[in-house]
Scaffold this active site. Structure first.
Site, PDB file in Angstrom:
ATOM      1  N   SER A 407      29.820 -38.691  29.590  1.00 41.43           N
ATOM      2  CA  SER A 407      30.314 -38.673  30.966  1.00 41.43           C
ATOM      3  C   SER A 407      31.398 -39.724  31.165  1.00 41.43           C
ATOM      4  O   SER A 407      32.030 -39.746  32.216  1.00 41.43           O
ATOM      5  CB  SER A 407      29.168 -38.902  31.948  1.00 41.43           C
ATOM      6  OG  SER A 407      28.543 -40.118  31.657  1.00 41.43           O
ATOM      7  N   HIS A 428      31.889 -31.923  29.575  1.00 39.76           N
ATOM      8  CA  HIS A 428      31.074 -32.773  30.445  1.00 39.76           C
ATOM      9  C   HIS A 428      30.332 -31.891  31.430  1.00 39.76           C
ATOM     10  O   HIS A 428      30.873 -31.498  32.462  1.00 39.76           O
ATOM     11  CB  HIS A 428      31.971 -33.781  31.171  1.00 39.76           C
ATOM     12  CG  HIS A 428      31.218 -34.670  32.115  1.00 39.76           C
ATOM     13  ND1 HIS A 428      31.773 -35.156  33.284  1.00 39.76           N
ATOM     14  CD2 HIS A 428      29.947 -35.134  32.093  1.00 39.76           C
ATOM     15  CE1 HIS A 428      30.868 -35.906  33.921  1.00 39.76           C
ATOM     16  NE2 HIS A 428      29.755 -35.897  33.210  1.00 39.76           N
ATOM     17  N   GLU A 440      33.550 -30.333  33.210  1.00 44.12           N
ATOM     18  CA  GLU A 440      34.864 -30.952  32.988  1.00 44.12           C
ATOM     19  C   GLU A 440      35.171 -30.798  31.501  1.00 44.12           C
ATOM     20  O   GLU A 440      34.413 -31.274  30.654  1.00 44.12           O
ATOM     21  CB  GLU A 440      34.832 -32.440  33.363  1.00 44.12           C
ATOM     22  CG  GLU A 440      34.955 -32.711  34.853  1.00 44.12           C
ATOM     23  CD  GLU A 440      34.984 -34.207  35.179  1.00 44.12           C
ATOM     24  OE1 GLU A 440      34.178 -34.946  34.586  1.00 44.12           O
ATOM     25  OE2 GLU A 440      35.803 -34.634  35.997  1.00 44.12           O
ATOM     26  N   ASN A 478      33.851 -38.594  38.004  1.00 45.61           N
ATOM     27  CA  ASN A 478      33.147 -39.886  38.026  1.00 45.61           C
ATOM     28  C   ASN A 478      34.086 -41.050  38.324  1.00 45.61           C
ATOM     29  O   ASN A 478      33.681 -42.071  38.880  1.00 45.61           O
ATOM     30  CB  ASN A 478      32.434 -40.120  36.691  1.00 45.61           C
ATOM     31  CG  ASN A 478      31.126 -39.341  36.620  1.00 45.61           C
ATOM     32  OD1 ASN A 478      30.660 -38.816  37.634  1.00 45.61           O
ATOM     33  ND2 ASN A 478      30.572 -39.228  35.442  1.00 45.61           N
TER      34      ASN A 478
END
Ligand code: T1G
Length: 686
Positions: A407, A428, A440, A478
């Site tokens: 991540s 991801h 992702e 993120n």
């Protein structure tokens, strides 16, 4: 050019719609279809009609490009009435995805035959509208009010087998004899002189009155602020009266929503999803790379969830973990999740067993040797990941794609641990992997175009949404979440309480607020990351130092008594926040909900602007999709970038500049892209 052909198979007229790529019901198709139906009805030699589609799918709905513009008759609802009125039997032959107006046409036919891999649904709510072709009145008459409500309010689709069992289709064909099966059924109906079976003439079986009141309150809670699901309940409730009155109610609601702002926003989201699939420097003629077998390394929460996704898509998958206990735990959790997902989707038990049978557990990394794609999903530790990729480099077959589910680690450093960096990228997945649509797709500097293209196709085969991002820390989602978390921590220091912040974001439309979400994920994960990078979030750090990691420790921002998942306000948290304020010399003051929303969303938008400028994010639409599908940003608000344009980018810029000054936080100063767009009088989309 769209075509609607009529050909004869003896006494059966076959009407074939041919409007690539998805046989959408454009005005041209509707007009041609209406005249073909008339032609078939007035030709005495024709005794029955089969309606079918060329290409990969039955009609996938109204033409979304035309929706929202002045509508020219015949409308879908008119053609449905015309089909209903046909004096001769009409059979729909369904393959691919019969969606929206497509399913509504099929519902107005008198019989329905489906190919075994067909999917059917009325996803209009996902566009902020409701079915406008009679679907809210005919579907309850086909399968009952409750199942119809569930499908229409959620916009979900069901498979052909479940549709057969629900009474939505009358028969299944095998994929390659769908037309023959439909013609044979039509012939049988004629021979048996069966009158047309019209759903319109059926009454909806009675249901408890509270069904609709409960459906309304569920929809209001689950889709806070989103109109279409609530209105869909009203339209289906109207089906309990006479058909014509119910249809009038549907048409009024449909027209009202079509004029509303939420339709325009969700049409933006629909086309942003299609745009996200287009990567400008990817050749379009790359030979498809079949992912016939996969392997997942790591049987933890993510690894097990990812393995479930592959099996659910019919792809054999080996789930590998070096620790037997971890592997057994992972398999047990995977089975539990698969069973509850199957129940939710009415997946027949035999089908569930078949899919579970595609998962092969293993304790040996060597068992990844035959996989076309390997996904590493081990602990977030870079040396560990690099060591696994070094071994996979020796084990995996030539041409296998090696993906990491990291991540935030640097995918380029992971690729460098192999002699085949061109085959390496990031996939991801978002937790829980078997629920969240977003993946992702992290394009590393050496990732080959063919590897990227194959990975995008694979993610779509998993019925997920791939969005390509660059290999930078935290990628896109993120990285923006970090900005929100930092501001959320600061809001607590400034005087807000966790429930003030969470309530403001839930009112905005998020399914849960940032603190409840962090308690669910665990405060310790981001705490470890912050410590590694020398970053402090004073309140979050103080909670971690007190061992308050969230639900996993029974307390975090909230208290979770007796293993409950519903957090309660906790005086201990307020004492910790007060001590942090005192240590920092901050005088607390109440923070209004509107300010909370600005202070959490605008810094994310600011960071997103930087990610656009640096190329880590390709388009504002990609960013909107990431936050809608990975973090619960309400789709009916269009995503953070679309929302910023709605608010006015100049307003966002001004508030950011003010916050940067007031809070002394340079990171909040408006990004150059925002300054430039505002100077040009533009937004992200204009
Ligand atoms: N109208 C116009 N274009 C459409 C379309 C539609 N309904 N559906 C897809 N396309 C285009 C899409 O833009 C893309 O174009 C190409 O087809 C391939 O799509 C009266 C009012 C059918 C499951 O909501 O869910 O009916 O980018 O990349 O992944 O009550 O498309 O190539 O130029 O998505 O294989 C209800 C929407 C409409 C279905 C195929 N129907 N479509 O997925 O291909 S409202 C929907 C989908 C309605 C009635 C109401 C998916 C798909 P381009 P794709 P895919």
């Amino acid at each position: 050019m769209a075509e609607v052909r009529l050909e004869r198979a003896g006494e059966i007229a076959i009407i074939e719609i041919d409007n690539p790529p998805v046989n959408a019901l454009s005005h041209a198709v509707r007009a041609a279809l209406a005249s073909r139906i008339d032609e078939a009805m007035t030709d005495d030699a024709v005794k029955a009609v089969v309606i079918t589609c060329a290409g990969r799918t039955f009609v996938a709905g109204a033409d979304i490009n035309e929706l929202g513009k002045p509508r020219s008759p015949p409308l879908t609802v008119d053609i449905a009435a015309q089909l209903d009125d046909c004096a001769k039997p009409v059979v729909a032959a369904i393959h691919g995805t019969a969606l929206g107006g497509g399913l509504e046409l099929a519902l107005a036919c008198h019989w329905r035959v489906a190919a075994p891999d067909a999917r059917l649904g009325l996803p209009e709510v996902k566009l902020g509208i409701i079915p406008g072709g009679g679907g809210t009145q005919r579907l309850p008459r086909a399968i009952g009010a409750k199942p119809a409500l569930d499908l229409i309010v959620s916009g979900d689709t069901i498979g052909a087998q479940a549709a057969l069992e629900a009474g939505l289709v009358d028969a299944l064909a095998t994929r390659d004899d769908l037309r023959a099966t439909a013609v044979a059924l039509a012939r049988r109906i004629v021979a048996e002189k069966r009158p047309p079976k019209r759903l319109r003439d059926r009454a909806v079986p009675p249901v408890p009155a509270e069904l609709f009141t409960r459906a309304r309150s569920d929809a209001a809670r689950r889709y806070r602020g989103f109109e279409a699901p609530l209105k869909a309940v009203d339209a289906v409730a109207a089906s309990m009266t006479c058909f014509d009155d119910g249809l009038k109610r549907e048409q009024a609601i449909f027209a009202e929503l079509l004029r509303g702002p939420q339709f325009g926003t969700l049409r933006h989201v629909f086309f942003a999803e299609r745009e996200a699939a287009k990567i400008s420097d990817l050749p379009t003629d790359l030979p498809p790379r079949e992912i016939a077998q996969a392997a997942i390394v790591g049987a933890g929460t993510m690894g097990g969830g990812i393995a479930l996704c592959f099996a659910d898509a019919g792809i054999p998958v080996t789930l590998i973990d070096s620790d037997r206990a971890a592997l057994e735990r992972g398999l047990a959790a995977l089975r539990r999740n698969f069973e509850s997902s199957a129940r939710r989707r009415n997946l027949p038990a035999a089908e569930l067993d078949k899919r579970l049978g595609l998962i092969k557990p293993s304790l040996r990394l060597a068992d990844a040797a035959s996989a076309d794609l390997v996904v590493e999903a081990v602990f977030e530790d870079l040396p560990l990941k690099q060591s696994i990729f070094g071994k996979l480099d020796e084990i995996a077959k030539p041409g296998a794609i090696l993906a990491t589910n990291t991540s935030y680690q640097d995918v380029n450093l992971i690729a460098a641990a192999t002699k085949r960096p061109a085959d390496v990228l990031g996939l991801h997945f978002f937790s829980p992997a078997h629920v969240m649509r977003l993946v992702e797709v992290v394009r590393a500097s050496a990732t080959a175009p063919a590897v990227l293209a194959a990975s995008l196709a694979l993610v779509r085969k998993l019925r997920k949404l791939p969005v390509v991002v660059g290999a930078a820390p935290g990628f896109v989602g993120n990285r923006m979440l970090f900005e929100r978390a930092r501001e959320a921590d600061r809001l607590l220091r400034d005087g807000a309480l966790p429930r003030d912040v969470d309530q403001a974001m839930v009112e905005f439309g998020f399914p849960m607020g940032p603190f409840a979400a962090t308690d669910l994920a665990g405060l310790d994960i981001s705490w470890r990351m912050r410590k590694a990078r020398g970053i402090s979030f004073p309140v979050a750090d103080a909670l971690c130092e007190a061992g308050r990691f969230g639900q996993k420790t029974g307390k975090g921002y909230y208290r979770y008594d007796g293993g409950s998942r519903d957090g309660m306000a906790d005086d201990e948290t307020e004492r910790i926040v007060a001590s942090v304020r005192e240590r920092l010399g901050v005088t607390s003051r109440p923070v209004a909900a509107g300010v909370i929303v600005e202070r959490l969303i605008y810094p994310m938008v600011n960071q997103a602007a930087r990610l656009l400028e640096s190329g880590v994010a390709l388009r504002p639409g990609d960013i909107d999709l990431i936050w809608i599908n990975g973090y619960g940003f309400p789709a009916w608000r269009g995503g953070p970038m679309f929302y910023a344009d709605q608010v006015g980018l100049a307003n966002v810029r001004d508030r950011l500049a003010h916050l940067a000054r007031e809070l002394g936080e340079k990171a909040l100063a408006p990004a150059p892209l925002i300054e430039r767009r505002v100077k040009e009088g533009r937004g992200f989309y204009s």
